[in-house]
Design a protein around this motif. Structure first.
Motif, PDB file in Angstrom:
ATOM      1  N   HIS A   1       0.878  -1.180   0.000  1.00 36.43           N
ATOM      2  CA  HIS A   1       0.000   0.000   0.000  1.00 36.43           C
ATOM      3  C   HIS A   1       0.912   1.224   0.000  1.00 36.43           C
ATOM      4  CE1 HIS A   1      -3.690  -2.312   1.180  1.00 36.43           C
ATOM      5  NE2 HIS A   1      -2.801  -3.098   1.762  1.00 36.43           N
ATOM      6  N   PHE A   2       1.161   1.806  -1.165  1.00 36.63           N
ATOM      7  CA  PHE A   2       2.067   2.960  -1.243  1.00 36.63           C
ATOM      8  C   PHE A   2       1.336   4.296  -1.047  1.00 36.63           C
ATOM      9  CE2 PHE A   2       6.097   1.080  -3.465  1.00 36.63           C
ATOM     10  CZ  PHE A   2       6.396   0.389  -2.310  1.00 36.63           C
ATOM     11  N   ARG A   3       0.040   4.276  -0.848  1.00 37.89           N
ATOM     12  CA  ARG A   3      -0.734   5.411  -0.282  1.00 37.89           C
ATOM     13  C   ARG A   3      -0.943   6.603  -1.197  1.00 37.89           C
ATOM     14  NH1 ARG A   3      -2.965   2.128   3.281  1.00 37.89           N
ATOM     15  NH2 ARG A   3      -1.765   1.764   5.167  1.00 37.89           N
ATOM     16  N   GLU A   4      -0.396   6.586  -2.406  1.00 43.09           N
ATOM     17  CA  GLU A   4      -0.686   7.703  -3.312  1.00 43.09           C
ATOM     18  C   GLU A   4      -1.619   7.240  -4.416  1.00 43.09           C
ATOM     19  OE1 GLU A   4       2.543  11.146  -3.865  1.00 43.09           O
ATOM     20  OE2 GLU A   4       3.222   9.165  -4.524  1.00 43.09           O
TER      21      GLU A   4
ATOM     22  N   GLU B   1       3.120   7.608   3.015  1.00 43.86           N
ATOM     23  CA  GLU B   1       4.069   7.017   2.069  1.00 43.86           C
ATOM     24  C   GLU B   1       3.798   7.638   0.711  1.00 43.86           C
ATOM     25  OE1 GLU B   1       6.907   5.480   2.559  1.00 43.86           O
ATOM     26  OE2 GLU B   1       6.319   3.377   2.805  1.00 43.86           O
ATOM     27  N   THR B   2       4.833   7.666  -0.136  1.00 37.77           N
ATOM     28  CA  THR B   2       4.641   8.081  -1.534  1.00 37.77           C
ATOM     29  C   THR B   2       5.242   6.999  -2.427  1.00 37.77           C
ATOM     30  OG1 THR B   2       6.772   9.218  -1.659  1.00 37.77           O
ATOM     31  CG2 THR B   2       4.876  10.525  -0.911  1.00 37.77           C
ATOM     32  N   TRP B   3       5.000   7.117  -3.701  1.00 35.22           N
ATOM     33  CA  TRP B   3       5.640   6.169  -4.624  1.00 35.22           C
ATOM     34  C   TRP B   3       7.154   6.280  -4.526  1.00 35.22           C
ATOM     35  CZ3 TRP B   3       4.093   1.995  -7.153  1.00 35.22           C
ATOM     36  CH2 TRP B   3       2.716   1.779  -7.254  1.00 35.22           C
ATOM     37  N   ARG B   4       7.659   7.499  -4.272  1.00 38.78           N
ATOM     38  CA  ARG B   4       9.114   7.670  -4.165  1.00 38.78           C
ATOM     39  C   ARG B   4       9.638   7.013  -2.885  1.00 38.78           C
ATOM     40  NH1 ARG B   4      13.811  10.315  -6.422  1.00 38.78           N
ATOM     41  NH2 ARG B   4      12.489  10.948  -8.156  1.00 38.78           N
ATOM     42  N   THR B   5       9.046   7.337  -1.739  1.00 37.33           N
ATOM     43  CA  THR B   5       9.576   6.775  -0.487  1.00 37.33           C
ATOM     44  C   THR B   5       9.326   5.268  -0.410  1.00 37.33           C
ATOM     45  OG1 THR B   5       7.527   7.334   0.702  1.00 37.33           O
ATOM     46  CG2 THR B   5       9.344   8.924   0.828  1.00 37.33           C
ATOM     47  N   GLY B   6       8.152   4.838  -0.835  1.00 32.47           N
ATOM     48  CA  GLY B   6       7.845   3.408  -0.795  1.00 32.47           C
ATOM     49  C   GLY B   6       8.779   2.606  -1.691  1.00 32.47           C
TER      50      GLY B   6
ATOM     51  N   ALA C   1       4.630   6.083 -12.481  1.00 32.50           N
ATOM     52  CA  ALA C   1       5.618   6.212 -13.562  1.00 32.50           C
ATOM     53  C   ALA C   1       6.598   7.342 -13.263  1.00 32.50           C
ATOM     54  CB  ALA C   1       4.913   6.460 -14.895  1.00 32.50           C
ATOM     55  N   ASP C   2       6.112   8.400 -12.673  1.00 33.09           N
ATOM     56  CA  ASP C   2       6.977   9.551 -12.391  1.00 33.09           C
ATOM     57  C   ASP C   2       7.930   9.312 -11.218  1.00 33.09           C
ATOM     58  OD1 ASP C   2       5.921  10.999 -14.404  1.00 33.09           O
ATOM     59  OD2 ASP C   2       4.582  12.218 -13.144  1.00 33.09           O
ATOM     60  N   ALA C   3       7.580   8.400 -10.331  1.00 36.01           N
ATOM     61  CA  ALA C   3       8.322   8.351  -9.062  1.00 36.01           C
ATOM     62  C   ALA C   3       8.944   7.006  -8.709  1.00 36.01           C
ATOM     63  CB  ALA C   3       7.405   8.789  -7.921  1.00 36.01           C
ATOM     64  N   SER C   4       8.461   5.901  -9.275  1.00 34.87           N
ATOM     65  CA  SER C   4       8.882   4.602  -8.726  1.00 34.87           C
ATOM     66  C   SER C   4      10.267   4.190  -9.199  1.00 34.87           C
ATOM     67  CB  SER C   4       7.869   3.512  -9.084  1.00 34.87           C
ATOM     68  OG  SER C   4       8.234   2.313  -8.422  1.00 34.87           O
ATOM     69  N   LEU C   5      11.098   3.765  -8.251  1.00 33.54           N
ATOM     70  CA  LEU C   5      12.422   3.216  -8.554  1.00 33.54           C
ATOM     71  C   LEU C   5      12.352   1.744  -8.914  1.00 33.54           C
ATOM     72  CD1 LEU C   5      14.705   4.643  -5.707  1.00 33.54           C
ATOM     73  CD2 LEU C   5      14.034   5.688  -7.857  1.00 33.54           C
ATOM     74  N   VAL C   6      11.231   1.103  -8.659  1.00 30.15           N
ATOM     75  CA  VAL C   6      11.110  -0.330  -8.926  1.00 30.15           C
ATOM     76  C   VAL C   6       9.922  -0.577  -9.859  1.00 30.15           C
ATOM     77  CG1 VAL C   6      12.151  -0.968  -6.707  1.00 30.15           C
ATOM     78  CG2 VAL C   6       9.654  -0.789  -6.890  1.00 30.15           C
TER      79      VAL C   6
ATOM     80  N   ALA D   1       8.407   6.445   4.606  1.00 30.70           N
ATOM     81  CA  ALA D   1       8.065   7.737   5.212  1.00 30.70           C
ATOM     82  C   ALA D   1       7.414   7.567   6.587  1.00 30.70           C
ATOM     83  CB  ALA D   1       7.121   8.505   4.284  1.00 30.70           C
ATOM     84  N   CYS D   2       6.974   6.356   6.931  1.00 27.11           N
ATOM     85  CA  CYS D   2       6.204   6.209   8.177  1.00 27.11           C
ATOM     86  C   CYS D   2       7.083   6.286   9.419  1.00 27.11           C
ATOM     87  CB  CYS D   2       5.376   4.933   8.162  1.00 27.11           C
ATOM     88  SG  CYS D   2       6.310   3.424   8.448  1.00 27.11           S
ATOM     89  N   GLY D   3       8.385   5.965   9.306  1.00 25.27           N
ATOM     90  CA  GLY D   3       9.308   6.231  10.396  1.00 25.27           C
ATOM     91  C   GLY D   3       9.356   5.214  11.527  1.00 25.27           C
ATOM     92  N   TRP D   4       8.743   4.057  11.356  1.00 24.23           N
ATOM     93  CA  TRP D   4       8.826   3.041  12.409  1.00 24.23           C
ATOM     94  C   TRP D   4       8.724   1.659  11.774  1.00 24.23           C
ATOM     95  CZ3 TRP D   4       4.647  -0.329  13.282  1.00 24.23           C
ATOM     96  CH2 TRP D   4       3.449   0.011  12.612  1.00 24.23           C
ATOM     97  N   THR D   5       9.089   0.643  12.566  1.00 25.32           N
ATOM     98  CA  THR D   5       8.957  -0.742  12.099  1.00 25.32           C
ATOM     99  C   THR D   5       8.572  -1.624  13.277  1.00 25.32           C
ATOM    100  OG1 THR D   5      10.165  -2.691  11.301  1.00 25.32           O
ATOM    101  CG2 THR D   5      11.492  -0.972  12.346  1.00 25.32           C
TER     102      THR D   5
END
Ligand SMILES: NC(=O)N[C@@H](CC(=O)O)C(=O)O
Ligand SMILES: [Zn+2]
Ligand SMILES: [Zn+2]
Length: 441
Positions: A56-59, A66-71, A107-112, A391-395
């Motif tokens: 769930h990349f949230r955008e 989360e964003t497509w970039r951070t996820g 398409a604009d943001a994903s590294l994978v 981006a969520c900052g915890w695990t």
């Protein structure tokens, strides 16, 4: 690029040549060309990139989580080279316009590499949705979870028929809310965040509610002659309901590596759907992962912020992040001899590629996409949220050990690299438009 002397999962030591997006050769003693980058992989393991069919990349709509970039940075740093995004965004991905809007963001943001799923709600527009290059229909929510997209059986059956006609697989969030134990949420639920009693959430969303919904989904899938994949099965009963049927199932790292024994420590940070189960059920899941009754490990990466989680049990949102820690935790289980490396490869790469028909992915073979992960199995590290990239900052796995990638490539491009000596990290650029791990209509 030439990766020399790496040990493949089956124990062969090979040089792997990458030309453009593709694995061009897997052989002994390849000579580097003049302009070729050479990566020394001696003593290290070269794995096919992991395919996480449940994130769930949230955008759009939830970019503070989360964003497509951070996820996708988090995915790349965890050795995940393909992700499949779920439809409970805002707006939900339930018509062609919402699908197209999400595809542009990705398409604009994903590294994978990525696939995008379509969702089912009473207001969906199946005509325009099935015109899109859907990865799958799903996760179809048989009970409410984040996004309140729970649907009834007649709508589910209609969706199954349409998906079968379009030859699109259907992934199912299988819980039956009529079998939840509402009394479990009465009385003292503890404080906020880590002080909340999330064991009550586990008591509320019962194992029977999952098993019954899995049975129903499998039966409906058989009637529709469609392909059904059960998302995040959390109980041996749920897994066993797929046994001997055409349905496949996945399990998450949190259901494999956490249990109700962790509820005290985690509080609402351990609230997710389906919930954590007792240690015996957790052990039974690991057993089923070992022996092949579970097909796939996928993360259900469901980031929420710390502030959102720091609420009373019934107010905090459900879900935990996991895309960056899946492969590291599984590789650590290999170190502990709880799983074989072959099994880890199968459940993270080969099986998802086979089930979701991704013939270019899932194996290190000439002609396949150069989706590669280089790891040193001797180099286990402590998992720390501060070092992760979501981006969520915890695990929920803080303090556990994991084996993290040194290099991740997607279709030949280096998307993540970490210097094992200094720890210095670098990321690649978004892959751009061409990403489509499943053929469109
Ligand atoms: N698993 C969760 O607890 N939450 C997921 C939704 C889902 O997969 O049910 C989310 O999107 O937050
Ligand atoms: Zn779900
Ligand atoms: Zn999910």
């Amino acid at each position: 690029m030439l990766i020399t002397g790496g040990t493949l999962v089956d124990g062969r030591v090979r040089d792997v040549r990458v030309t453009g997006e593709t694995i061009a050769a897997v052989e002994r003693d390849l000579d580097p060309a003049a302009d070729e980058r050479v990566i020394d992989a001696h003593g290290k393991r070269l794995l096919p990139g992991a395919i996480d069919v449940h994130v769930h990349f949230r955008e759009p709509g939830g970019s503070h989580k989360e964003t497509w970039r951070t996820g996708s940075r988090s995915a790349a740093a965890g050795g995940v080279t393909t992700v499949v995004d779920q439809p409970n965004t805002d707006p939900p991905t339930v018509d062609g316009a919402a699908f197209d809007a999400k595809a542009r963001l990705a398409a604009d943001a994903s590294l994978v590499d990525y696939g995008i799923n379509g969702g089912v709600v009473p207001e969906w527009d199946p005509e325009s949705l099935f015109d899109c290059p859907l990865f799958a229909l799903g996760e179809v929510f048989l009970a409410d979870s984040t996004g309140e997209m729970g649907i009834d059986l007649p709508l589910f059956e209609d969706a199954l028929d349409r998906a079968a006609a379009a030859e699109v697989p259907v992934t199912v969030h299988a819980e039956d809310a009529t079998l939840f134990d509402r009394d479990a949420l009465d009385g003292d639920l503890g404080g906020v965040g880590r002080a909340a009693r999330s064991d009550r959430w586990s008591a509320f969303r019962t194992p029977e509610a999952e098993a019954e919904a899995v049975r129903r989904a499998v039966d409906a899938g058989e009637r529709a002659a469609g392909q059904v994949h059960i998302a995040h099965t959390s109980t041996p009963e749920g897994v066993d309901a797929t046994d001997g049927t055409d349905a496949t199932c996945e399990v998450t790292p949190h259901h494999l590596f956490l249990s109700t024994a962790d509820c005290d420590r985690l509080g609402t940070f351990g609230r997710m759907n389906p919930p954590l189960r007792d240690p015996d059920r957790r052990d039974a899941l690991l057993e089923r992962l070992r022996d092949g009754r579970i097909d796939v490990v996928a993360t259900d990466h469901a980031p929420h912020t710390v502030a959102e989680k720091r609420q009373p049990l019934t107010d905090a949102p459900s879900g935990v992040p996991g895309v960056e820690t899946m492969l590291p935790l599984l590789l650590d289980a290999v170190r502990r001899e709880e799983l074989t490396l072959e099994r880890v490869r199968d459940v993270t790469a080969a099986a998802p590629a086979a089930i979701f028909d991704l013939p270019r992915k899932g194996a290190i073979e000439t002609g396949r996409d150069a989706d590669l992960v280089l790891v040193d199995l001797e180099d286990d590290r402590e998992i720390e949220a501060a070092a992760l990239h979501s981006a969520c900052g915890w695990t929920p796995f803080e303090g556990r050990s994991g084996v993290f990638p040194e290099l991740t490539t997607v279709r030949g491009r280096t998307v993540y690299e970490r210097d094992p000596a200094t720890g210095a990290e670098s990321f690649g650029e978004p892959l751009g438009e061409s990403v489509r791990p499943r053929a469109g209509p």
